[in-house]
Design a protein around this motif. Structure first.
Motif, short mmCIF file in Angstrom:
data_model
loop_
_atom_site.label_atom_id
_atom_site.label_comp_id
_atom_site.label_asym_id
_atom_site.label_seq_id
_atom_site.Cartn_x
_atom_site.Cartn_y
_atom_site.Cartn_z
N SER A 1 66.33 36.34 38.45
CA SER A 1 65.07 35.37 38.53
C SER A 1 64.27 35.82 40.08
CB SER A 1 65.40 34.02 38.82
OG SER A 1 66.20 33.60 37.58
N LEU A 2 65.08 36.02 40.83
CA LEU A 2 64.72 36.73 42.15
C LEU A 2 63.71 38.07 42.12
CD1 LEU A 2 67.53 36.22 44.88
CD2 LEU A 2 65.31 34.81 44.35
N MET A 3 64.15 38.72 41.14
CA MET A 3 63.60 40.20 40.76
C MET A 3 62.08 39.72 40.21
SD MET A 3 66.78 42.40 39.45
CE MET A 3 65.92 43.82 39.05
N ASN A 4 62.08 38.83 39.29
CA ASN A 4 61.01 38.67 38.70
C ASN A 4 59.92 37.95 39.42
OD1 ASN A 4 61.34 39.81 36.12
ND2 ASN A 4 62.65 38.35 35.63
N ASP A 5 60.34 36.88 40.35
CA ASP A 5 59.61 36.34 41.25
C ASP A 5 58.92 37.26 42.24
OD1 ASP A 5 60.22 33.91 40.19
OD2 ASP A 5 61.79 33.32 41.83
N TRP A 6 59.68 38.17 42.75
CA TRP A 6 59.18 39.13 43.58
C TRP A 6 58.20 40.02 42.91
CZ3 TRP A 6 58.11 39.29 48.58
CH2 TRP A 6 59.32 38.69 49.53
N ALA A 7 58.39 40.44 41.74
CA ALA A 7 57.31 40.98 40.84
C ALA A 7 56.00 40.50 40.88
CB ALA A 7 58.03 41.32 39.49
N GLN A 8 56.09 39.15 40.52
CA GLN A 8 54.89 38.17 40.53
C GLN A 8 54.42 38.28 41.96
OE1 GLN A 8 53.53 36.99 37.76
NE2 GLN A 8 54.84 38.24 36.68
N THR A 9 55.07 38.04 42.86
CA THR A 9 54.45 38.09 44.35
C THR A 9 53.63 39.61 44.69
OG1 THR A 9 56.10 36.41 44.92
CG2 THR A 9 55.11 37.99 46.58
#
Length: 398
Positions: A149-157
């Motif tokens: 979830s953190l990885m995908n949040d950072w990808a969006q950021t």
């Protein structure tokens, strides 16, 4: 009067300056970019983010172990934010046990081991350990799912809108994908945002459990290129992939090749991209962040002028040519009215090589100017109103 003032306020001042004199006509013939045996690839300029060469740059592809670039980025950000340290000890769980990853790259950790974050990061980056990826994920987020979830949040950021991760290591599965362009963006952000992490990508070997393993990025041993980092990837679905970054003088390029048929092909394809970029492109520093670019007239303020410049150093990478000159155009959103805060955008500057645009950057105020007295504001309003009948309002002082 209000309508006239709006008309004046909407005008801009344009100033064209020649930076470099013309050189004798000696144009360099530039061949077409190489055509590579890969599903997708890009060559990106680090400074500007421009794609110099690309094929299927935005095609969703399986990332394989290129996924570990994001794993490393997230851990680096966690270290920066003080939620873990390089020396933190990580207890290895059954989930991260190396035997759970048969026939895939691993660090060879086992349950009960206590391993520092720095060693796990070396296992992740140098040895491409799937076990190290899971151990780091559990350490940071409590579970691999939480870490994803953190990885995908950072990808969006980071603006990686065509990327989705389903695990921390990149083994094939439904719903895992990225693009060559977004892997180049991610490598750029690793270099910029977590430089201590990026340093690990240049390490050629790492020993754990008495097993010495070598970095799979073979370009680190290439004496013809100054490659200082990168990441390999392979699965049966993804094929062989490689992200690499290299420098030559002020130029840094990032190459991404995805879905080649062999280890050797991904190396040769990456080498061709980097050599093409360094041979036929050049990078110039156009401006420095700590220097003023111009002095601009300010109206209705407690100061009559303001210094403008840039928030960061400005570079441009463009095709080599010896029959052109570099010029710049400054456009101020004038007339500039107080109050103006330091860092506020007041205009734009565009650079050209011959007639071709090569860079553009916002001009920002290098200081704060407060509103002037009532008398000053009224007087300037009258002056602007009168000037509107005769000519454009001059905004650039020097």
């Amino acid at each position: 009067m209000n309508n006239l003032m709006q008309r004046v306020k909407g005008r801009a001042s344009l100033l064209t300056l020649t930076l470099v004199a013309s050189l004798p006509a000696m144009a360099i013939v530039v061949p077409n970019p190489p055509t590579l045996n890969a599903k997708g690839y890009v060559l990106m300029d680090f400074q500007s983010g421009d794609i110099l060469v690309g094929h299927n740059a935005d095609q969703p592809l399986a990332p394989a172990s290129l996924t570990k670039l994001m794993t490393a980025y997230v851990v680096g950000k966690e270290i920066q934010q003080g939620r873990t340290t390089w020396d933190s000890k990580v207890a290895i769980s059954e989930n991260a046990w190396s035997v759970k990853f048969p026939d895939s790259s691993k660090m060879f950790i086992k349950p009960g081991d206590s391993v520092t974050v720095i060693d796990l990061m070396r296992g992740l980056i140098v040895q491409s350990g799937n076990d190290a990826a899971v151990a780091l994920a559990e350490h940071v987020a409590g579970s691999e799912n939480g870490f994803v979830s953190l990885m995908n949040d950072w990808a969006q950021t980071l603006g990686m809108n065509q990327t989705q991760f389903i695990n921390a290591h990149g083994l094939d599965g439904e719903g895992i994908y990225t693009t060559p362009r977004e892997m180049a963006i991610l490598m750029t952000r690793i270099i910029q945002d977590v430089p201590e992490v990026y340093k690990l990508y240049s390490e050629k070997r790492f020993v754990w459990a008495d097993i010495q393993q070598y970095n799979r990025n073979r370009l680190l041993w290439d004496n013809s290129l100054n490659v200082d980092g990168g990441k390999t990837g392979y699965t049966s679905q993804a094929g062989y992939s490689l992200v690499s970054s290299a420098t030559q003088g002020p130029m840094r390029l990032i190459s991404v090749v995805m879905g080649t048929p062999s280890k050797q092909t991904r190396v040769e394809a990456s080498r061709q991209l980097l050599n093409y970029g360094f041979r036929f492109y050049e990078t110039d520093q156009l401006a420095e962040s700590d220097k003023e670019e111009a002095v601009v007239k300010v109206w209705k303020g407690d100061e009559s002028t303001i210094k403008v410049g840039f928030e960061k150093d400005i570079y441009a990478t463009y095709l080599r040519s010896r029959d052109s000159r570099i010029t710049k155009e400054i456009e101020i959103k004038g007339p500039v009215m107080a109050p103006i805060n330091q860092g506020e955008v007041v205009g734009t500057i565009n650079w050209y090589s011959g007639n071709d645009p090569i860079a553009s950057a916002p001009l920002v105020a290098k200081q704060t100017v407060e509103q002037g007295s009532i008398f000053k504001r009224v007087w300037d309003s009258v002056v602007l109103w009168v000037k509107s009948f005769f000519s454009d309002v001059e905004t650039i002082v020097s």
